[in-house]
Design an enzyme around this catalytic site. Structure first.
Site, PDB file in Angstrom:
ATOM      1  N   LEU A  76      42.090  34.679  45.113  1.00 17.66           N
ATOM      2  CA  LEU A  76      42.870  34.361  45.380  1.00 17.66           C
ATOM      3  C   LEU A  76      43.735  34.124  43.564  1.00 17.66           C
ATOM      4  CD1 LEU A  76      40.645  31.056  46.620  1.00 17.66           C
ATOM      5  CD2 LEU A  76      42.023  32.115  47.438  1.00 17.66           C
ATOM      6  N   VAL A 103      44.592  44.708  43.792  1.00 24.56           N
ATOM      7  CA  VAL A 103      45.746  43.982  43.139  1.00 24.56           C
ATOM      8  C   VAL A 103      45.050  42.130  43.071  1.00 24.56           C
ATOM      9  CG1 VAL A 103      47.175  42.216  43.440  1.00 24.56           C
ATOM     10  CG2 VAL A 103      47.004  44.554  44.871  1.00 24.56           C
ATOM     11  N   LYS A 104      43.843  42.050  42.769  1.00 19.58           N
ATOM     12  CA  LYS A 104      43.450  40.359  41.638  1.00 19.58           C
ATOM     13  C   LYS A 104      43.219  40.878  40.795  1.00 19.58           C
ATOM     14  CE  LYS A 104      41.974  36.635  40.587  1.00 19.58           C
ATOM     15  NZ  LYS A 104      40.705  35.919  41.242  1.00 19.58           N
ATOM     16  N   LEU A 105      42.480  42.349  40.570  1.00 19.30           N
ATOM     17  CA  LEU A 105      41.550  42.250  39.620  1.00 19.30           C
ATOM     18  C   LEU A 105      42.704  42.962  38.188  1.00 19.30           C
ATOM     19  CD1 LEU A 105      39.035  44.673  40.660  1.00 19.30           C
ATOM     20  CD2 LEU A 105      38.652  41.941  39.992  1.00 19.30           C
TER      21      LEU A 105
END
Length: 263
Positions: free
Chosen positions: A117, A166-168
Site C-alpha cells: 500500500l 514498485v513499492k520499495l
C-alpha cells in the site's frame, strides 16, 4: 465474498470495516481477547484459529507489519496450506518480492497477489489508498472487486513480486525526497532563515512537491521524520537487502535516503 483477514491493526482495521460495509463475510484472526473484541465491533467474525480464517475463504488478506511475520504465517505456518484450491492470497505487507514468489512457488493451489500500500489509515477509511499489485491478470481481476472496497487506484505492476519492487522503489524515492527537504532546511538554518517560514514559502515555489507539503504541514523536517521514521526505516531496510541480493546499490540516492530516515 468470504474473506479471511490477518493483521487487523492500524492499517488493517479500516480495511476490515470497509470490507464489512461492502457486504463481505469477513473472518479476522485475533490473538488476544482485546483484538477479537475489536474485530467483532467492526462487524467481523473473530477467531484465534488460523485454520478457521483460511477454511472456505475466497480470499485471505494478510496485513501484518513485517516480512518476517508474513514468512511465519505463510511459509512456516499453516495459513496458506489451509486455504481452499482456487482461493487467492493478498499480501499487503511491504516486504521482499522473494517472499511473495516463494509462497506462490510452494502453494500452487492458490493465486498470490502481492499488494503493498501507499497511503495511511485515513486513505483506507476514505476508500482511496493506492495498491501496487503483482500477480497474474486473472488473479488481479478476481481480487480487484474486493480491494476496491478500500483501494483506488489499484495499479497492476506486473507478475508476482512486482508490486513489492514498485513499492520499495516508491519508498526509496520518498525517503530521498524527505532527505532533500531536510538538507534544504539545514541550508536555511545556516542562512538564518526560520524553518516554518521557509517551508511555507517553498510550497509556493518550483521546489514544491507532495513531500514538501507534508513536511510543511508537520511543522518541521524533524517532526515529520520522527512521525514516519519507524515505518519508513523498515521499508528502506528491505530495499537495501533486496538491492544487495541483486548485486546493486542505491547509488546517488543513498545519502539522501540516510538523511530521510534518521530518527
Amino acid at each position: 465474498m468470504r474473506v479471511g483477514f490477518v493483521g487487523a491493526g492500524r492499517m488493517g482495521s479500516p480495511m476490515v470495516q470497509r470490507l464489512v460495509g461492502a457486504g463481505h463475510d469477513v473472518a479476522v484472526l485475533g490473538r488476544t481477547d482485546d483484538k477479537r473484541r475489536a474485530a467483532a465491533q467492526l462487524g467481523a467474525q473473530a477467531t484465534d484459529d488460523v485454520a478457521a480464517v483460511a477454511a472456505g475463504a475466497d480470499v485471505v488478506v494478510v496485513c501484518v507489519f513485517t516480512d518476517e511475520q508474513v514468512t511465519a504465517l505463510c511459509l512456516d505456518g499453516d495459513l496458506v496450506a489451509g486455504m481452499r484450491p482456487g482461493g487467492a492470497l493478498v499480501l499487503h505487507t511491504t516486504g521482499s518480492p522473494a517472499t511473495a514468489r516463494a509462497i506462490a512457488g510452494r502453494f500452487g493451489h492458490v493465486d498470490v497477489v502481492d499488494a503493498p500500500l501507499s497511503g495511511g489509515p485515513h486513505d483506507i477509511a476514505a476508500g482511496h489508498v493506492t495498491v501496487f499489485a503483482g500477480g497474474s491478470d486473472d488473479a488481479l481481476a478476481r481480487v480487484s472487486p474486493l480491494l476496491g472496497a478500500y483501494a483506488d487506484p489499484i495499479v497492476h505492476a506486473g507478475a508476482t513480486g512486482a508490486g513489492q519492487l514498485v513499492k520499495l522503489i516508491n519508498n526509496t524515492m520518498f525517503a530521498a525526497q524527505i532527505g532533500l527537504v531536510a538538507e534544504g532546511v539545514r541550508l536555511g538554518q545556516r542562512f538564518g532563515v526560520d524553518e516554518g517560514r521557509l517551508l511555507e514559502a517553498l510550497t509556493h515555489g518550483s521546489a514544491q512537491s507532495r513531500v514538501l507539503s507534508m513536511i510543511a504541514a508537520a511543522g518541521s523536517a524533524d517532526a515529520f521524520i520522527t512521525a514516519v521514521g519507524e515505518f519508513l526505516a523498515k521499508d528502506v531496510a528491505v530495499v537495501r537487502t533486496t538491492v544487495a541480493e541483486l548485486g546493486g546499490d542505491l547509488g546517488e540516492l543513498d545519502a539522501l535516503v540516510n538523511a530521510g530516515v534518521r530518527t
